[in-house]
Design an enzyme around this catalytic site. Structure first.
Site, short mmCIF file in Angstrom:
data_model
loop_
_atom_site.label_atom_id
_atom_site.label_comp_id
_atom_site.label_asym_id
_atom_site.label_seq_id
_atom_site.Cartn_x
_atom_site.Cartn_y
_atom_site.Cartn_z
CG ASP A 37 50.12 3.67 106.81
OD1 ASP A 37 50.32 2.33 106.55
OD2 ASP A 37 50.66 4.03 107.83
CB SER A 68 58.35 6.38 131.28
OG SER A 68 56.90 5.94 131.30
CG ASP A 173 50.08 4.55 113.51
OD1 ASP A 173 49.04 4.60 112.87
OD2 ASP A 173 50.63 3.52 113.72
#
Length: 385
Positions: A37, A68, A173
């Site tokens: 990529d 989180s 990604d």
């Protein structure tokens, strides 16, 4: 309580009000096309059912609050005007970097309250960081009515990871997380970001794709990934091309000859050029309905990553060798390397045998028990409510 309801309830408990919405973005598995990529080449990922989920509301005071459910820590609070690249070494760098990238590109993000949770295994080569980035980008794009298309959100997320986090990753990604469709693999040209959704329904053909998480953690911000990327750029410069994508497969031998005694660069160039050709072969086989025939191509890809790119590890090699010896159609490491996961293409009837063989091989070698699960091509990022 489902993930959506849980993240919403947790948001209320943290911030004292209902979120304006809940979004999800998946991790990904790369079927073929590794380390191509950032060389302007071809990749073929698909989205996992595992997602990062975010409950988000806007703020207008230039502040960002982050929490989180997966980290034992309190709410992080930052001023948007204080955000600076490579100033954050915690998990927060990924979502915060997206806010920074959006604002730096001129988009009017004035603050947010964000609560996150994720089922994407961390450090397993399944893009847990990209899922965090994309879910935040999609939420802010919706809430602030920025009108950015998915491919552009992926670009901004990549910039967040490259510049704000300081990890020299490619575009695959984030694009996979943002753009994949259920039941398909994404054939992506990373030069022009053109996309083709290739049907990939293994269950309908009596096959399965297993992910074997070796539980060997990797860190892309460490030097080895950057070294490989710099070596590829050196190869392109020595060969007088913009990127290794521009070396045709038919011209590979001549290109390697021109590199002379640059042995390390020769190996990197050979991997990238042959890997691009492997992606095109897999696309062709899938389009013609010869799905089982992609197995040997996956095996070739693993050998190239192991021997030329030199980013495999004993655990990944053990998965591949054991799976193939136990009847798998194909197998290879996937992701950035130095740990993480391998994929195994198998007949549905052979899944239990292969899984047991891999688990026993790891036990015999004294390795940590792997995590094995089926990878089902799933939907990309989306608003849940």
């Amino acid at each position: 309580m489902g993930a959506e309801q849980q993240v919403r309830a947790d948001f209320v408990e943290l911030y004292g009000a209902e979120p304006e919405g809940v979004w999800a973005a998946p991790g990904r598995v790369n079927l073929i096309g590794e380390h191509t990529d950032y060389n302007d080449g071809f990749v073929m990922p698909f989205a996992l059912p595992h997602t990062a989920t975010a409950a988000v509301s806007r703020r207008t005071d230039g502040r960002l609050r982050l929490h989180s459910a997966d980290i034992e820590d309190g709410v992080a609070e930052l001023r948007l005007d204080d955000l600076a690249p490579e100033s954050d070494r915690a998990w927060t760098a990924y979502p915060v970097g997206v806010v920074w990238a959006l604002r730096e590109a001129g988009h009017p993000v004035t603050g947010a309250d964000i609560h996150l949770t994720s089922t994407v295994p961390s450090g397993a080569g399944l893009s847990s960081s990209a899922a965090l980035e994309v879910v935040v980008a999609l939420a802010l794009n919706d809430l602030f009515e920025l009108g950015l298309p998915r491919w552009q959100l992926a670009r901004l997320c990549q910039r967040a990871e490259n510049v704000y986090v300081g990890a020299p990753t490619g575009i695959m990604d984030q694009t996979a997380s943002a753009c994949c469709e259920a039941g398909h693999a994404l054939f992506l040209d990373t030069r022009d970001l053109s996309q083709k959704q290739i049907p990939f329904d293994l269950a309908a053909e009596g096959m399965r794709l297993l992910v074997v998480d070796t539980r060997v953690k990797h860190a892309h911000s460490d030097g080895e990934y950057g070294k490989r990327r710099a070596g590829c750029e050196k190869g392109a410069a020595l060969l007088g091309v913009d990127a290794l994508r521009d070396i045709p497969y038919a011209g590979l031998d001549a290109a390697l000859e021109r590199l002379g005694d640059e042995e390390e660069v020769r190996r990197l160039v050979r991997h990238v050029v042959t890997e691009d050709q492997r992606v095109e072969r897999v696309v062709s086989l899938l389009k013609s309905g010869e799905t089982r025939a992609i197995g040997p191509v996956l095996v070739e890809g693993h050998a190239s990553l192991r021997d030329d790119f030199r980013i495999s590890c004993p655990e990944l090699d053990l998965v591949v060798d054991t799976a193939l010896a136990s009847g798998a159609l194909g197998a290879r490491m996937t992701g950035g390397g130095f740990g993480g996961s391998a994929i195994v293409l198998a007949e549905a009837a052979d899944v239990d045998t292969i899984t047991k063989a891999v688990e026993e091989a790891f036990a015999a070698a004294g390795f940590t028990a792997p995590r094995v699960f089926e990878a089902v091509p799933s939907a990309g990022a989306r608003r849940l409510n």
